[in-house]
Design a protein around this motif. Structure first.
Motif: not given
Length: 368
Positions: A216-218, A30-36
């Motif tokens: 803060p995950i979309p 979730a974090v990896a996808l949120a920061i790309d």
């Protein structure tokens, strides 16, 4: 819960979880996808996968080596005055050192460290040394404290961000002693480098002094992670350190992107290309970062590493491609292996793809 990445703390260590939904707790995807792509309000972010180590000093040394390798590969993004200086003969080395010393005197950089790093970057670029080749770590006489603070400032300069942070992916099988070693090293990096050090992955089991903060995950990313299972173990382990691309150039850590750009440079038909740009469907939509784009022709090319084979990344890529096609873009994907092992075939397919886009006949485009 942090409402934005800016609200997450720097200068100390926290554990991030991905949302109030228990399904997301400890889920690094979730974090990896949120920061790309890297959110506008986020610090300069790198992701570190720790290796086994017996002491905090060994972890710190490993992180600093990896950060130096990334900084060398990013040059001259953090010293734009040196852009255009090539080779190491004549006045090249004195010139790049002079630029670094002037930059250091006018900013928070420690000028001698910046000059040393800039000279190393120039020499290694002239030799064709690339990120991850194992040459980083020759730090001269600078102590770890100087290197940590200096590298944090270099990351901030390279990404035009006010602060820097390290995402540390916690392995699921760390022993209590290994966990303590890693946390102690992270605390050292936060204290001496000023980094935010954000642990992601399973909750800490033996160290109880680290605060847990909600990232803060979309909602779109959270929904994808809830709906798509992560799959089995990683067939291709991730690199020890990953860092975002720089807009306008191939990713310095991607051999495939750099090799493709070198092959495209002399090709007249490839004119108009842009590397690592953002595309947004509208002013309120989350942007998409695309590897390579021809805006006039409305076509996008993605270069996929092995991480794109994971179920969640495949699902995210499918959503991105659908959005791009709805916005009138044609999309073509190549793998790293195709670019590195069958470059001639890739160039021929890419030239045909571009000509089809220019004629409006590409079958994957909504304008076909």
């Amino acid at each position: 819960m942090a409402r934005s990445w800016r609200e997450l703390p720097t200068g100390r260590v926290v554990h991030l979880h991905a949302g109030q939904d228990m399904h997301l707790h400890g889920d690094p995807d979730a974090v990896a996808l949120a920061i790309d792509p890297l959110p506008d309000d986020a610090p300069a972010l790198v992701t570190y996968v720790p290796r086994p180590a017996g002491a905090p000093a060994a972890v710190v040394a490993d992180v600093l080596r990896e950060l130096e390798s990334a900084a060398l590969a990013m040059f001259p993004a953090w010293l734009p005055e040196a852009d255009g200086i090539t080779g190491t003969g004549g006045a090249a080395v004195p010139a790049v050192r002079a630029h670094a010393l002037r930059a250091g005197s006018a900013t928070r950089h420690f000028a001698p460290f910046l000059a040393h790093l800039a000279e190393r970057a120039l020499r290694e670029r002239a030799r064709g040394v690339t990120a991850g080749s194992g040459t980083a770590g020759r730090a001269g006489t600078f102590p770890p404290e100087i290197r940590a603070a200096g590298l944090a400032r270099v990351l901030c300069s390279g990404y035009r961000r006010a602060e820097a942070a390290i995402l540390v992916r916690m392995p699921p099988d760390f022993s209590p002693s290994a966990e303590e070693v890693l946390v102690a090293a992270c605390e050292w990096l936060a204290h001496h480098g000023g980094f935010g050090v954000w642990l992601i992955g399973p909750p800490l089991r033996s160290v109880d002094r680290i605060e847990t903060v909600t990232a803060p995950i979309p909602e779109g990313v959270a929904a994808l992670v809830r709906e798509v299972e992560p799959g089995g173990g990683e067939e291709f382990p991730p690199p020890t350190l990953t860092f975002p691309p720089l807009a306008g150039s191939p990713h310095p850590g991607s051999a495939a992107e750099r090799r493709l750009e070198a092959a495209l440079s002399p090709c007249a038909w490839a004119a108009g290309r842009e590397w690592n740009q953002l595309h947004a469907s509208g002013p309120l939509s989350n942007p998409i970062r695309v590897d390579l784009i021809w805006r006039a022709e409305r076509c996008v090319v993605e270069i996929d590493g092995p991480e794109h084979l994971s179920p969640r990344r495949l699902a995210a890529d499918g959503q991105r491609d659908l959005r791009l096609r709805r916005d009138g873009y044609a999309v073509r994907r190549f793998t790293n292996e195709q670019v590195l092992e069958r470059l001639g075939t890739v160039l021929a397919e890419l030239e045909r793809f571009l000509h089809q886009c220019r004629r409006g006949t590409f079958e994957g485009s909504l304008h076909a």
